[in-house]
Design a protein around this motif. Structure first.
Motif, PDB file in Angstrom:
ATOM      1  N   ASN A 240       9.744  10.278  19.978  1.00  0.00           N
ATOM      2  CA  ASN A 240      10.807  11.270  20.183  1.00  0.00           C
ATOM      3  C   ASN A 240      11.513  11.663  18.889  1.00  0.00           C
ATOM      4  OD1 ASN A 240      10.568  11.207  23.091  1.00  0.00           O
ATOM      5  ND2 ASN A 240      11.529   9.181  23.011  1.00  0.00           N
ATOM      6  N   HIS A 241      11.544  10.742  17.937  1.00  0.00           N
ATOM      7  CA  HIS A 241      12.271  10.969  16.689  1.00  0.00           C
ATOM      8  C   HIS A 241      11.401  10.524  15.529  1.00  0.00           C
ATOM      9  CE1 HIS A 241      15.588   9.415  13.757  1.00  0.00           C
ATOM     10  NE2 HIS A 241      15.124  10.593  13.381  1.00  0.00           N
ATOM     11  N   LYS A 242      10.536  11.406  15.099  1.00  0.00           N
ATOM     12  CA  LYS A 242       9.637  11.075  14.002  1.00  0.00           C
ATOM     13  C   LYS A 242      10.256  11.533  12.689  1.00  0.00           C
ATOM     14  CE  LYS A 242       4.869  11.637  12.422  1.00  0.00           C
ATOM     15  NZ  LYS A 242       3.546  12.222  12.739  1.00  0.00           N
ATOM     16  N   PRO A 243      10.473  10.609  11.747  1.00  0.00           N
ATOM     17  CA  PRO A 243      11.045  11.011  10.457  1.00  0.00           C
ATOM     18  C   PRO A 243      10.171  12.065   9.776  1.00  0.00           C
ATOM     19  CG  PRO A 243      11.014   8.621  10.699  1.00  0.00           C
ATOM     20  CD  PRO A 243      10.207   9.166  11.818  1.00  0.00           C
ATOM     21  N   GLN A 244      10.821  12.919   9.033  1.00  0.00           N
ATOM     22  CA  GLN A 244      10.117  13.984   8.323  1.00  0.00           C
ATOM     23  C   GLN A 244      10.590  14.021   6.875  1.00  0.00           C
ATOM     24  OE1 GLN A 244       7.835  16.125   9.695  1.00  0.00           O
ATOM     25  NE2 GLN A 244       8.011  15.413  11.809  1.00  0.00           N
ATOM     26  N   GLY A 245       9.641  14.109   5.948  1.00  0.00           N
ATOM     27  CA  GLY A 245       9.983  14.284   4.541  1.00  0.00           C
ATOM     28  C   GLY A 245      10.681  13.102   3.906  1.00  0.00           C
ATOM     29  N   LYS A 246      10.418  11.917   4.406  1.00  0.00           N
ATOM     30  CA  LYS A 246      11.094  10.730   3.881  1.00  0.00           C
ATOM     31  C   LYS A 246      10.122   9.828   3.115  1.00  0.00           C
ATOM     32  CE  LYS A 246      14.640  10.539   7.490  1.00  0.00           C
ATOM     33  NZ  LYS A 246      15.771  10.919   6.622  1.00  0.00           N
ATOM     34  N   THR A 247      10.683   9.003   2.243  1.00  0.00           N
ATOM     35  CA  THR A 247       9.950   7.911   1.613  1.00  0.00           C
ATOM     36  C   THR A 247      10.370   6.649   2.342  1.00  0.00           C
ATOM     37  OG1 THR A 247       9.886   9.029  -0.526  1.00  0.00           O
ATOM     38  CG2 THR A 247       9.501   6.656  -0.515  1.00  0.00           C
TER      39      THR A 247
ATOM     40  N   GLN B 153       0.830  -1.199   0.000  1.00  0.00           N
ATOM     41  CA  GLN B 153       0.000   0.000   0.000  1.00  0.00           C
ATOM     42  C   GLN B 153       0.867   1.253   0.000  1.00  0.00           C
ATOM     43  OE1 GLN B 153      -2.799  -1.561   3.357  1.00  0.00           O
ATOM     44  NE2 GLN B 153      -3.814   0.212   2.461  1.00  0.00           N
ATOM     45  N   PHE B 154       0.467   2.224  -0.802  1.00  0.00           N
ATOM     46  CA  PHE B 154       1.126   3.535  -0.778  1.00  0.00           C
ATOM     47  C   PHE B 154       0.282   4.469   0.068  1.00  0.00           C
ATOM     48  CE2 PHE B 154       1.849   7.845  -2.302  1.00  0.00           C
ATOM     49  CZ  PHE B 154       3.234   7.914  -2.241  1.00  0.00           C
ATOM     50  N   MET B 155       0.917   5.101   1.047  1.00  0.00           N
ATOM     51  CA  MET B 155       0.213   6.037   1.919  1.00  0.00           C
ATOM     52  C   MET B 155       0.991   7.338   1.996  1.00  0.00           C
ATOM     53  SD  MET B 155      -0.762   3.562   5.145  1.00  0.00           S
ATOM     54  CE  MET B 155      -1.538   1.955   4.933  1.00  0.00           C
ATOM     55  N   GLN B 156       0.295   8.430   1.852  1.00  0.00           N
ATOM     56  CA  GLN B 156       0.908   9.746   2.023  1.00  0.00           C
ATOM     57  C   GLN B 156       0.394  10.326   3.327  1.00  0.00           C
ATOM     58  OE1 GLN B 156       3.227  11.508  -0.229  1.00  0.00           O
ATOM     59  NE2 GLN B 156       3.446  12.473   1.788  1.00  0.00           N
ATOM     60  N   THR B 157       1.272  10.479   4.302  1.00  0.00           N
ATOM     61  CA  THR B 157       0.877  11.093   5.564  1.00  0.00           C
ATOM     62  C   THR B 157       1.253  12.568   5.535  1.00  0.00           C
ATOM     63  OG1 THR B 157       2.969  10.724   6.745  1.00  0.00           O
ATOM     64  CG2 THR B 157       1.394   8.886   6.671  1.00  0.00           C
ATOM     65  N   ALA B 158       0.992  13.247   6.622  1.00  0.00           N
ATOM     66  CA  ALA B 158       1.346  14.668   6.704  1.00  0.00           C
ATOM     67  C   ALA B 158       2.854  14.860   6.695  1.00  0.00           C
ATOM     68  CB  ALA B 158       0.743  15.275   7.964  1.00  0.00           C
ATOM     69  N   ASP B 159       3.588  13.800   7.039  1.00  0.00           N
ATOM     70  CA  ASP B 159       5.039  13.939   7.196  1.00  0.00           C
ATOM     71  C   ASP B 159       5.872  13.123   6.211  1.00  0.00           C
ATOM     72  OD1 ASP B 159       5.094  15.570   9.777  1.00  0.00           O
ATOM     73  OD2 ASP B 159       3.914  13.836  10.399  1.00  0.00           O
ATOM     74  N   ASN B 160       5.330  11.988   5.733  1.00  0.00           N
ATOM     75  CA  ASN B 160       6.149  11.082   4.932  1.00  0.00           C
ATOM     76  C   ASN B 160       5.313  10.367   3.876  1.00  0.00           C
ATOM     77  OD1 ASN B 160       8.755  11.125   6.631  1.00  0.00           O
ATOM     78  ND2 ASN B 160       7.204  10.588   8.164  1.00  0.00           N
ATOM     79  N   ALA B 161       6.023   9.814   2.890  1.00  0.00           N
ATOM     80  CA  ALA B 161       5.397   8.907   1.919  1.00  0.00           C
ATOM     81  C   ALA B 161       5.762   7.491   2.334  1.00  0.00           C
ATOM     82  CB  ALA B 161       5.908   9.199   0.514  1.00  0.00           C
ATOM     83  N   LEU B 162       4.756   6.625   2.479  1.00  0.00           N
ATOM     84  CA  LEU B 162       4.983   5.275   2.996  1.00  0.00           C
ATOM     85  C   LEU B 162       4.634   4.224   1.961  1.00  0.00           C
ATOM     86  CD1 LEU B 162       3.234   5.613   6.492  1.00  0.00           C
ATOM     87  CD2 LEU B 162       5.562   6.287   5.870  1.00  0.00           C
ATOM     88  N   ILE B 163       5.456   3.186   1.904  1.00  0.00           N
ATOM     89  CA  ILE B 163       5.117   1.964   1.199  1.00  0.00           C
ATOM     90  C   ILE B 163       4.992   0.901   2.275  1.00  0.00           C
ATOM     91  CG2 ILE B 163       5.858   0.234  -0.473  1.00  0.00           C
ATOM     92  CD1 ILE B 163       7.424   2.487  -1.857  1.00  0.00           C
ATOM     93  N   VAL B 164       3.763   0.489   2.546  1.00  0.00           N
ATOM     94  CA  VAL B 164       3.493  -0.415   3.659  1.00  0.00           C
ATOM     95  C   VAL B 164       3.225  -1.812   3.111  1.00  0.00           C
ATOM     96  CG1 VAL B 164       2.084  -0.834   5.707  1.00  0.00           C
ATOM     97  CG2 VAL B 164       2.516   1.511   4.944  1.00  0.00           C
ATOM     98  N   ASP B 165       4.136  -2.723   3.421  1.00  0.00           N
ATOM     99  CA  ASP B 165       4.012  -4.110   2.970  1.00  0.00           C
ATOM    100  C   ASP B 165       4.263  -4.998   4.186  1.00  0.00           C
ATOM    101  OD1 ASP B 165       3.674  -6.283   1.386  1.00  0.00           O
ATOM    102  OD2 ASP B 165       5.457  -6.000   0.168  1.00  0.00           O
TER     103      ASP B 165
END
Length: 419
Positions: free
Chosen positions: A394-401, A294-306
């Motif tokens: 505490n450490h949330k990635p930002q702007g990442k795929t 699944q491709f998901m676009q959140t407020a912070d990142n683009a995710l490929i969830v498998d």
């Protein structure tokens, strides 16, 4: 009780349940047993909740009520009833199995065939010795076809399932390194998946086959085969696009490896007379779910969830596809692969080695198997998903795929809402 007698009852009460918490009015309760439960103990309660009959296999639970049906083995009776029902309806059934992609292929095939037929197909992952008969028992005379998914984790599993389903057509998506603890070896995987071919060979069925797969071609002798249609990959960044029979198909599928699954579904559609336009529309409209590519676009990142499952073959394909994606600031959160037996350490190390060849800003490994691998210092390790969640606070990635992949047991499917 003979199966025909039980079938006569089923025809009057054609809804089956195995969960005493879910007892539709006038249904039949099958008292299955598990490692930690005995359905027999809930049979009377199922009748009180609305079931018309309850099938049990322990005599002490079959007294005092004529609605309690005593059999030798409840699971075997459920399977025999399903096979008998399938035989009475006699409609064409496509059986699907494979190491990777079988659920996606089943969903795509169902989407294609549903353009023309009243189709029954496996819901979710009900592809085992319980789920398959439950699927067959949902068939009605209004259905024109069925697509049944079959899973396996031990030798003989597919043989047992095909003897219940009795498919007319078969499709093995591929064979790969999965459930090696149960199968013993990759060769064991091939033999078990090939049990679908064995049945169809003996019963003069037909097989949809990828002619580019040497493992499947090697065990297809003597079969009436239908080769996959040809398709050409045109793009996969991040979604798969390919050409098929003069049409360009833009899908919602992540991963170039999904072209085989799409071509399989298209081939089945052509075989059963679905128009090319409807086939392409079905493939284009299908949106994956259940944490499968699944491709998901959140407020912070683009995710490929498998994160539904993982094995060495599917993990390697996912990482290779991620490597080819045109995206900046790539990151991987990779969970352990389960049920690999003696091959576990070697296969986890191979994934670590593959990760080192990809341009990644961060790699987070989750689970005890990866903890034992020889990893670069830059790779971070977490004991379990709870440790990852604590870090994300505490450490949330930002702007990442970010590619999120691991076996279901690692529970990485809990992460997308935090990313």
């Amino acid at each position: 009780m003979e199966i025909q007698e039980l079938y006569d009852i089923f025809q009057q009460h054609p809804v089956v349940t195995t969960d005493s918490r879910n007892c539709p009015a006038n249904s039949i309760f099958f008292a299955l047993k598990g490692a930690s439960f005995n359905g027999n103990a809930f049979a009377s309660a199922a009748l009180e909740k609305g079931c018309a009959y309850a099938v049990v296999d322990e005599a002490e639970y079959a007294t005092g009520d004529k609605r309690l049906i005593l059999v030798n083995n409840v699971l075997e009776t459920l399977q025999q009833l399903a096979r008998h029902h399938r035989r009475q309806l006699g409609l064409p059934i496509v059986g699907i199995t494979g190491t990777n992609g079988k659920t996606t292929t089943k969903e795509l095939t169902a989407a294609v065939l549903s353009k023309k037929y009243n189709l029954l197909y496996t819901q979710g992952n009900l592809n085992n010795q319980i789920g398959v008969p439950l699927t067959l028992l949902r068939l009605t005379r209004e259905h024109e076809m069925a697509v049944v998914e079959m899973g396996a984790s031990h030798p003989g599993d597919i043989k047992e399932l095909v003897e219940i389903v009795e498919p007319d057509y078969g499709l093995i998506t591929n064979v790969g390194k999965a459930h090696l603890l149960g199968f013993g070896s990759f060769e064991g995987v091939i033999r078990t998946k090939g049990e679908l071919y064995d049945f169809l060979r003996e019963h003069h069925g037909r097989v949809f086959i990828n002619p580019q797969n040497p493992h499947l071609m090697g065990i297809s002798q003597g079969l009436d085969t239908i080769p996959y249609l040809e398709g050409k990959l045109t793009d996969c960044n991040p979604f798969l696009r390919f050409s098929l029979l003069g049409h360009e198909v833009q899908t919602h599928l992540i991963g170039a490896y999904n072209i085989d699954n799409a071509l399989a579904a298209a081939t089945v559609g052509v075989q059963f007379g679905v128009s090319v336009e409807d086939i392409c529309a079905a493939l284009a409209d299908y949106v994956p779910s259940n944490n499968r590519s699944q491709f998901m676009q959140t407020a912070d990142n683009a995710l490929i969830v498998d994160a539904y499952n993982a094995n060495p073959t599917s993990m390697s394909l996912a990482l290779q596809n991620f490597q080819q994606m045109q995206a900046s600031h790539k990151m991987c959160i990779i969970g352990d692969m389960g049920e690999l037996g003696e091959a576990s350490a070697q296969e986890h190390q191979r994934i670590v080695d593959l990760l080192q060849t990809i341009d990644l800003e961060e790699v987070w490994l989750v689970g005890d198997n990866f903890a034992q691998a020889n990893c670069p210092d830059a790779f971070r390790h977490f004991h379990d998903v709870e440790a990852v969640k604590a870090e994300l606070a505490n450490h949330k990635p930002q702007g990442k795929t970010i590619l999120v992949k691991g076996s279901n047991s690692t529970k990485l499917f809990q992460l997308p809402e935090l990313l």
